[in-house]
Motif scaffolding. Structure first.
Motif, PDB file in Angstrom:
ATOM      1  N   SER A   1      27.881  36.703  48.397  1.00  0.00           N
ATOM      2  CA  SER A   1      26.454  36.790  48.726  1.00  0.00           C
ATOM      3  C   SER A   1      25.826  37.952  47.973  1.00  0.00           C
ATOM      4  CB  SER A   1      26.282  36.989  50.238  1.00  0.00           C
ATOM      5  OG  SER A   1      24.912  37.000  50.573  1.00  0.00           O
ATOM      6  N   GLY A   2      24.685  37.715  47.353  1.00  0.00           N
ATOM      7  CA  GLY A   2      23.968  38.771  46.648  1.00  0.00           C
ATOM      8  C   GLY A   2      24.182  38.725  45.139  1.00  0.00           C
ATOM      9  N   THR A   3      23.759  39.778  44.468  1.00  0.00           N
ATOM     10  CA  THR A   3      23.936  39.893  43.014  1.00  0.00           C
ATOM     11  C   THR A   3      24.848  41.077  42.716  1.00  0.00           C
ATOM     12  OG1 THR A   3      21.916  41.220  42.885  1.00  0.00           O
ATOM     13  CG2 THR A   3      21.711  38.879  42.454  1.00  0.00           C
ATOM     14  N   PHE A   4      25.522  41.020  41.563  1.00  0.00           N
ATOM     15  CA  PHE A   4      26.593  41.971  41.278  1.00  0.00           C
ATOM     16  C   PHE A   4      26.427  42.617  39.899  1.00  0.00           C
ATOM     17  CE2 PHE A   4      27.946  38.801  44.266  1.00  0.00           C
ATOM     18  CZ  PHE A   4      28.530  39.549  45.274  1.00  0.00           C
TER      19      PHE A   4
ATOM     20  N   ALA B   1      29.817  41.341  49.349  1.00  0.00           N
ATOM     21  CA  ALA B   1      28.375  41.567  49.462  1.00  0.00           C
ATOM     22  C   ALA B   1      27.865  42.395  48.291  1.00  0.00           C
ATOM     23  CB  ALA B   1      28.049  42.268  50.778  1.00  0.00           C
ATOM     24  N   GLY B   2      26.971  41.816  47.507  1.00  0.00           N
ATOM     25  CA  GLY B   2      26.306  42.537  46.431  1.00  0.00           C
ATOM     26  C   GLY B   2      24.940  42.998  46.892  1.00  0.00           C
ATOM     27  N   SER B   3      24.111  43.432  45.952  1.00  0.00           N
ATOM     28  CA  SER B   3      22.744  43.806  46.317  1.00  0.00           C
ATOM     29  C   SER B   3      21.991  42.543  46.732  1.00  0.00           C
ATOM     30  CB  SER B   3      22.043  44.486  45.137  1.00  0.00           C
ATOM     31  OG  SER B   3      22.010  43.625  44.020  1.00  0.00           O
ATOM     32  N   ASP B   4      21.078  42.689  47.683  1.00  0.00           N
ATOM     33  CA  ASP B   4      20.286  41.564  48.223  1.00  0.00           C
ATOM     34  C   ASP B   4      21.161  40.514  48.904  1.00  0.00           C
ATOM     35  OD1 ASP B   4      17.948  42.686  47.142  1.00  0.00           O
ATOM     36  OD2 ASP B   4      18.340  41.746  45.212  1.00  0.00           O
ATOM     37  N   ALA B   5      22.292  40.948  49.480  1.00  0.00           N
ATOM     38  CA  ALA B   5      23.142  40.007  50.228  1.00  0.00           C
ATOM     39  C   ALA B   5      22.357  39.437  51.402  1.00  0.00           C
ATOM     40  CB  ALA B   5      24.411  40.698  50.704  1.00  0.00           C
ATOM     41  N   GLY B   6      22.598  38.169  51.711  1.00  0.00           N
ATOM     42  CA  GLY B   6      21.858  37.504  52.787  1.00  0.00           C
ATOM     43  C   GLY B   6      22.085  38.170  54.130  1.00  0.00           C
TER      44      GLY B   6
ATOM     45  N   VAL C   1      33.667  42.839  55.376  1.00  0.00           N
ATOM     46  CA  VAL C   1      32.669  42.843  54.305  1.00  0.00           C
ATOM     47  C   VAL C   1      33.104  43.858  53.257  1.00  0.00           C
ATOM     48  CG1 VAL C   1      30.237  43.220  53.717  1.00  0.00           C
ATOM     49  CG2 VAL C   1      30.844  42.229  55.934  1.00  0.00           C
ATOM     50  N   ILE C   2      33.210  43.404  52.001  1.00  0.00           N
ATOM     51  CA  ILE C   2      33.676  44.292  50.934  1.00  0.00           C
ATOM     52  C   ILE C   2      32.679  44.347  49.786  1.00  0.00           C
ATOM     53  CG2 ILE C   2      36.131  43.978  51.470  1.00  0.00           C
ATOM     54  CD1 ILE C   2      36.297  42.012  49.121  1.00  0.00           C
ATOM     55  N   THR C   3      32.731  45.441  49.025  1.00  0.00           N
ATOM     56  CA  THR C   3      31.862  45.606  47.863  1.00  0.00           C
ATOM     57  C   THR C   3      32.535  45.018  46.629  1.00  0.00           C
ATOM     58  OG1 THR C   3      32.828  47.729  47.283  1.00  0.00           O
ATOM     59  CG2 THR C   3      30.965  47.760  48.820  1.00  0.00           C
ATOM     60  N   GLU C   4      31.773  44.966  45.548  1.00  0.00           N
ATOM     61  CA  GLU C   4      32.316  44.491  44.271  1.00  0.00           C
ATOM     62  C   GLU C   4      33.494  45.366  43.830  1.00  0.00           C
ATOM     63  OE1 GLU C   4      30.618  43.735  39.710  1.00  0.00           O
ATOM     64  OE2 GLU C   4      29.299  44.457  41.303  1.00  0.00           O
ATOM     65  N   GLU C   5      33.379  46.693  44.017  1.00  0.00           N
ATOM     66  CA  GLU C   5      34.445  47.616  43.613  1.00  0.00           C
ATOM     67  C   GLU C   5      35.706  47.389  44.437  1.00  0.00           C
ATOM     68  OE1 GLU C   5      31.308  48.519  44.344  1.00  0.00           O
ATOM     69  OE2 GLU C   5      30.667  48.806  42.254  1.00  0.00           O
ATOM     70  N   GLU C   6      35.509  47.169  45.749  1.00  0.00           N
ATOM     71  CA  GLU C   6      36.667  46.921  46.623  1.00  0.00           C
ATOM     72  C   GLU C   6      37.367  45.619  46.255  1.00  0.00           C
ATOM     73  OE1 GLU C   6      35.377  49.150  50.774  1.00  0.00           O
ATOM     74  OE2 GLU C   6      34.404  47.252  50.246  1.00  0.00           O
ATOM     75  N   PHE C   7      36.557  44.618  45.851  1.00  0.00           N
ATOM     76  CA  PHE C   7      37.148  43.355  45.414  1.00  0.00           C
ATOM     77  C   PHE C   7      38.009  43.574  44.170  1.00  0.00           C
ATOM     78  CE2 PHE C   7      36.631  39.898  42.283  1.00  0.00           C
ATOM     79  CZ  PHE C   7      37.412  38.926  42.909  1.00  0.00           C
ATOM     80  N   GLU C   8      37.485  44.334  43.208  1.00  0.00           N
ATOM     81  CA  GLU C   8      38.227  44.552  41.962  1.00  0.00           C
ATOM     82  C   GLU C   8      39.553  45.252  42.206  1.00  0.00           C
ATOM     83  OE1 GLU C   8      35.175  46.500  39.633  1.00  0.00           O
ATOM     84  OE2 GLU C   8      34.833  44.653  38.485  1.00  0.00           O
ATOM     85  N   LYS C   9      39.598  46.123  43.224  1.00  0.00           N
ATOM     86  CA  LYS C   9      40.851  46.820  43.546  1.00  0.00           C
ATOM     87  C   LYS C   9      41.904  45.863  44.097  1.00  0.00           C
ATOM     88  CE  LYS C   9      38.730  51.319  44.454  1.00  0.00           C
ATOM     89  NZ  LYS C   9      38.331  52.290  45.489  1.00  0.00           N
ATOM     90  N   MET C  10      41.444  44.725  44.639  1.00  0.00           N
ATOM     91  CA  MET C  10      42.389  43.742  45.193  1.00  0.00           C
ATOM     92  C   MET C  10      43.092  42.959  44.101  1.00  0.00           C
ATOM     93  SD  MET C  10      40.030  42.230  48.293  1.00  0.00           S
ATOM     94  CE  MET C  10      41.267  41.079  48.863  1.00  0.00           C
TER      95      MET C  10
END
Length: 665
Positions: A601-604, A636-641, A655-664
């Motif tokens: 959800s949102g933009t990244f 969740a990116g910016s402007d997430a629903g 709920v995770i951020t783009e950075e947290e996703f990349e660490k996975m």
């Protein structure tokens, strides 16, 4: 497994997945997996049409073309309701009910009166067989193919106490989110905006191509059950049964035992209705007991056991100070009323839509007039009338301009169209700047760090006169502009450079061919595969593309016949943009996300949504469509629903951020 068994198995599986997604908000598979199963079923049905079931989920995507709709008689008349607008009239209705039941105790069911299109849906042996409009209440139009595209409406049900033949009635509507998306799409392709969701819903359900209806994501709330035999003792029982059977029943109804409770319900929703995903204009009050309804009976036009309480449209009066004329990317000229600020439905209104020259004439507007402004079911406030008793002889009549307010070119209005437009598309400043703004938007070339003010400055300075000029920007050209530091210059140039990787379908949308929105651009890109083949396509060849009609085909042919447009495309080619369609193949990168499910959800910063989806699947994860208790992560990116975030929090989904996703990874 023989073809019939395989079709039956896929039909049942997809119907169950559809029910879970739309009714219980539970996504078991990703959109991609669902689409692949549906595609497999479509192929089997095409090969073995004799085995297609009436409840096949392929009906959901439409495709049936109706030259005209058959008129059918309703099994039970669709009567209208009497209306009331105040507590006194409601008390009179309550008194009539009390007298009609001779003092016997009674209770009401109160439901929201949704602002859409009344539909009657017929079932036989649990299978949806017909969908009909209200019409004149006795006869309506058979729009079954369109009704079947409503995802929340079951094509087959299997429930207890189900008669062999029964009917459910409800309100078909266009959700506000779909209405806003549709108007954005119409704005992108240069069409006049739709006035309100109700009119949009009415027009959509009467469309002759059900595949177009399917794309508009229509919905329906069911509120009435009918059969030849009495199945339930109360309306409340029928609502619970319909909900359990899989019908989309709005949870907003309430049982009220007194008139005071009814009035409290009305007061509550007078404010709360603005938080709903659709418009509502009142409350329907119905006697709950079916036996008591029979006692009360009917008038010639309406039942005596029900009434509609209508909310007054939000209205205010103010002064028309001036009229300005907005010019869009495609040259459409739209008049906008500039008003003395007035409070309306909780917000201060300074501007209102007038739509077109016909509306100015109909209202007979004069500058200085006291005008009535309404919101009601409208998204944008509009002028509904004029208080001519307050008009002075000195007030000047509003005249729609005959020339473009920006470039002075004579305006054109084609026969049969309400809108005027400026034909000077290559020399009219707002049209040129509008095309550049359209080109850089997220759904097109997605060039970040450029906004309306920057585009305006670039245009005024003569640096950018067309989108192709963006690819000739250099540090030297930008260094002398006031307010542009090294970092902002690098960000702009980086965004322009990054746009060269944007896929063909978005580039095609971005170049701004009239009537070619994002969906049409995707169809054309995948059908012709490259810009050269599309440019050479004849009118007849274009009509072979699914969903491409006469108007779009003519527009595409005309666009590529224009020598200036040809030169423009060549400049974009030389800049290195993508003009070849490449289907995405998922290349396995690893299994670090195996067994994990995600919703995006949102933009990244580093990914487009499609890129993020590919990344997840390449590493063994699954992308789901909606938030449910089975979901592992919401990225969740910016402007997430906000609704997705709230639901994730409620269900305990991480709920995770783009950075947290990349660490996975």
């Amino acid at each position: 497994m023989n073809p019939q068994e395989e079709i039956n198995q896929l039909t049942d599986q997809l119907n169950e997945l559809n029910y879970r997604y739309y009714i219980t908000a539970d996504s078991e598979v990703s959109d991609y997996e669902f689409d692949k199963l549906l595609e497999k079923l479509q192929q089997l049905e095409a090969q073995y049409p004799q085995f297609i079931r009436n409840d096949s989920p392929t009906h959901r995507v439409g495709g049936t073309i109706s030259k005209e709709f058959e008129a059918v008689n309703h099994r039970f008349p669709m009567l209208s309701l009497g209306n009331t607008y105040n507590a006194g009239e409601l008390a009179d209705f309550d008194e009539r009910v009390r007298k009609g039941l001779d003092g016997e105790p009674y209770e009401y069911i109160c439901e929201l009166k949704f602002d859409g299109v009344a539909l009657s849906v017929w079932y036989e042996n649990g299978v949806l067989v017909r969908g009909v409009t209200r019409g004149d209440g006795v006869r309506g139009d058979d729009i079954t193919a369109n009704v079947k595209t409503i995802r929340t409406l079951p094509l087959r049900i299997n429930a207890e106490n189900m008669p062999a033949v029964f009917e459910v009635r409800g309100e078909g509507f266009m959700p506000l989110s779909s209405f806003e998306s549709l108007n954005k799409e119409r704005e992108d392709i240069g069409e006049a905006l739709l006035a309100n969701p109700r009119n949009a819903a009415s027009g959509t359900f009467k469309m002759q191509d059900s595949s177009v209806v399917a794309k508009r994501k229509m919905d329906c709330y069911l509120y009435q059950f009918l059969a030849n035999e009495e199945v339930f003792e109360s309306h409340e029982e029928s609502l619970h049964w319909m909900k359990k059977a899989g019908f989309n029943v709005s949870p907003t109804w309430k049982k009220c035992k007194t008139l005071e409770e009814v009035l409290a319900f009305i007061d509550h929703w007078d404010i709360a209705r603005y938080d709903l995903p659709l418009n509502t204009d009142g409350i329907v009050i119905k006697v709950n007991s079916i036996a008591q309804r029979e006692i009360l009976g009917y008038t010639a036009k309406s039942p005596r056991w029900a009434i509609a309480y209508k909310y007054k449209s939000e209205s205010a009066s103010t002064t028309l100070e001036s009229v300005s004329y907005q010019l869009g990317r495609t040259g459409n000229v739209t008049p906008v009323a500039n008003l003395k600020p007035v409070l309306l439905a909780g917000t201060v209104v300074k501007r209102a839509s007038i739509h077109n020259a016909n509306e100015i004439e109909r209202l007979d507007l004069h500058l200085g007039d006291t005008v009535f402004v309404e919101k009601g079911g409208e998204i944008i406030p509009k002028i509904t009338g004029v208080d001519t008793s307050k008009r002075s002889l000195a007030f000047e009549k509003v005249q729609f301009p005959t020339t473009c307010p920006e470039c002075d070119t004579p305006l054109i209005r084609k026969e049969g169209e309400a809108n005027h437009y400026c034909p000077n598309e290559k020399g009219c400043p707002p049209q040129i700047k509008g095309k550049i703004e359209h080109f850089i938007q997220r759904k097109a070339l997605n060039i970040e760090n450029l906004g309306t003010e920057t585009i305006d400055l670039f245009y005024q300075k003569g640096i950018v006169k067309s989108p192709a000029d963006l690819y000739e920007l250099t540090k030297d050209k930008l260094a002398n502009l006031e307010g542009f530091k090294e970092k902002s210059i690098n960000n702009i140039l980086s965004g322009v450079q990054k746009s060269k990787e944007i896929p063909f379908k978005q580039v095609l949308f971005g170049i701004g061919i009239r009537f070619v929105g994002a969906t049409v651009a995707e169809k054309l890109a995948s059908y012709f595969n490259n810009i050269d083949a599309l440019a050479k396509a004849t009118y007849e060849e274009l009509l072979q593309v699914p969903e491409i009609g006469d108007r779009i085909a003519q527009s595409v042919v005309a666009y590529f016949q224009d020598e200036e447009n040809q030169a423009y495309i060549e400049k974009l080619k030389a800049a290195g943009l993508q003009f070849i369609h490449e289907s995405t193949e998922i290349v396995v990168e690893g299994n670090s996300l195996e067994g994990k499910t995600f919703v995006i959800s949102g933009t990244f910063q580093n990914y487009g949504r499609d890129d993020l989806k590919v990344k997840i699947e390449a590493n063994g994860g699954k992308v789901l469509s909606g938030v449910s208790g089975k979901l592992n992560f919401l990225i969740a990116g910016s402007d997430a629903g906000p609704s997705k975030l709230q639901k994730a929090e409620k269900l305990g989904v991480q709920v995770i951020t783009e950075e947290e996703f990349e660490k996975m990874l």
